[in-house]
Design an enzyme around this catalytic site. Sequence first.
Site, PDB file in Angstrom:
ATOM      1  N   GLY A 177       2.991  -1.070   4.249  1.00  0.00           N
ATOM      2  CA  GLY A 177       2.999   0.362   3.925  1.00  0.00           C
ATOM      3  C   GLY A 177       4.410   0.831   3.624  1.00  0.00           C
ATOM      4  N   GLY A 178       5.077   1.381   4.624  1.00  0.00           N
ATOM      5  CA  GLY A 178       6.396   1.993   4.453  1.00  0.00           C
ATOM      6  C   GLY A 178       7.396   1.126   3.703  1.00  0.00           C
ATOM      7  CG  HIS A 194      -5.602   1.913   5.242  1.00  0.00           C
ATOM      8  ND1 HIS A 194      -5.147   2.861   6.117  1.00  0.00           N
ATOM      9  CD2 HIS A 194      -4.577   1.045   5.046  1.00  0.00           C
ATOM     10  CE1 HIS A 194      -3.881   2.584   6.422  1.00  0.00           C
ATOM     11  NE2 HIS A 194      -3.514   1.493   5.777  1.00  0.00           N
ATOM     12  CG  ASN A 241      -1.643   1.274   1.456  1.00  0.00           C
ATOM     13  OD1 ASN A 241      -1.795   2.072   0.526  1.00  0.00           O
ATOM     14  ND2 ASN A 241      -2.121   1.511   2.671  1.00  0.00           N
ATOM     15  CB  SER A 260       5.606  -1.572  11.808  1.00  0.00           C
ATOM     16  OG  SER A 260       5.150  -0.239  12.005  1.00  0.00           O
ATOM     17  CD  GLU A 318      -3.274  -2.496   7.343  1.00  0.00           C
ATOM     18  OE1 GLU A 318      -2.213  -2.779   6.810  1.00  0.00           O
ATOM     19  OE2 GLU A 318      -3.876  -1.430   7.134  1.00  0.00           O
ATOM     20  N   GLY A 355       2.758   2.398  10.654  1.00  0.00           N
ATOM     21  CA  GLY A 355       3.690   3.504  10.446  1.00  0.00           C
ATOM     22  C   GLY A 355       4.376   3.968  11.724  1.00  0.00           C
ATOM     23  CD  GLU A 378      -2.683   5.616   6.721  1.00  0.00           C
ATOM     24  OE1 GLU A 378      -2.708   5.670   5.484  1.00  0.00           O
ATOM     25  OE2 GLU A 378      -1.719   5.138   7.367  1.00  0.00           O
ATOM     26  CE  LYS A 386       0.488   3.554   4.760  1.00  0.00           C
ATOM     27  NZ  LYS A 386       0.346   3.699   6.184  1.00  0.00           N
TER      28      LYS A 386
HETATM   29  C1  PEP Z   1      -0.555   0.200   5.983  1.00  0.00           C
HETATM   30  O1  PEP Z   1      -0.701   1.385   5.836  1.00  0.00           O
HETATM   31  O2  PEP Z   1      -1.386  -0.583   5.477  1.00  0.00           O
HETATM   32  C2  PEP Z   1       0.598  -0.280   6.753  1.00  0.00           C
HETATM   33  C3  PEP Z   1       0.591  -1.495   7.205  1.00  0.00           C
HETATM   34  O3  PEP Z   1       1.628   0.622   6.948  1.00  0.00           O
HETATM   35  P1  PEP Z   1       3.079   0.323   7.600  1.00  0.00           P
HETATM   36  O4  PEP Z   1       3.589  -0.958   7.019  1.00  0.00           O
HETATM   37  O5  PEP Z   1       3.906   1.497   7.199  1.00  0.00           O
HETATM   38  O6  PEP Z   1       2.874   0.237   9.069  1.00  0.00           O
END
Ligand code: PEP
Length: 253
Positions: free
Chosen positions: A236-237, A97, A9, A215, A169, A175, A99, A11
């Site tokens: 994500g990251g 999600h 993802n 993460s 999640e 994040g 966010e 973002k």
């Molecule tokens: C996400 O936004 O779906 C996510 C899991 O982010 P991160 O891996 O950065 O925590």
Amino acid sequence: MRTKIIAGNWKMNKTLEESQALITEIRGIVRDEHRGGSKVILCPPFISLASAARLLEGTEIGLGAQNCHFEDSGAFTGEISPLMIKSVGAQFVIIGHSERRQYFGETNEMTFKKAKSAVRNGLKVIFCVGETLQQREDKTFFKVVEAQLNEGLFGLDRKEFANVVVAYEPVWAIGTGLTASPEQAQEMHHYIRKVIATHYTDEIAEETSILYGGSMKPDNAAGLIAQRDIDGGLIGGAALKAREFADIIRAVG
Ligand code: PEP
């Protein structure tokens, strides 16, 4: 056997040009290194979807959007419909999600409408659930996730639900660098599978892929994936760096 999935993802990151460069890099690494034990999916921003679809043509890598509206078309300035996502060649869409829930007021009622519309338009849904730190600390996390599923997803009938992948999640792990321990994640994944079995059937629950997100990195992916009910990750990251993303894919198989 459930499908193992690693989905990135992105973002609100990467211009069109940057997206093309990252997709080209990931495509090359996956071609050279991936042993085929998991399905890889990339979810770049809307503006990159059409070009991503072209770059991924002929590969096994899937393509998804990060959100959608629930109508097919109309006066909804700034929104993108499942019909439009499908038309550029994407096969997946992330819905619910944290966010979107946190910053854009997305409710369980809205996630259900979106999921229904996405499936009707031939997309597969990556449906996100998860609790906040406060909800974890006050021990309401099972109840919160169950409500997200009951109110926000389970209106789908059995046939529709076959197009759903669930992603757990925990909001406190997204994040932040904090990861749920493999045991904490497994406990919730097992619970989610139980709730799916209660609402649908044992067989459907056994077949549903449930991803962990929060993460996830190359050094913690293997421990999470080793858990019985964890079928992959929503990243994500670490999905923004080809090498890191590829190392997570490798950890999953
Ligand atoms: C996400 O936004 O779906 C996510 C899991 O982010 P991160 O891996 O950065 O925590």
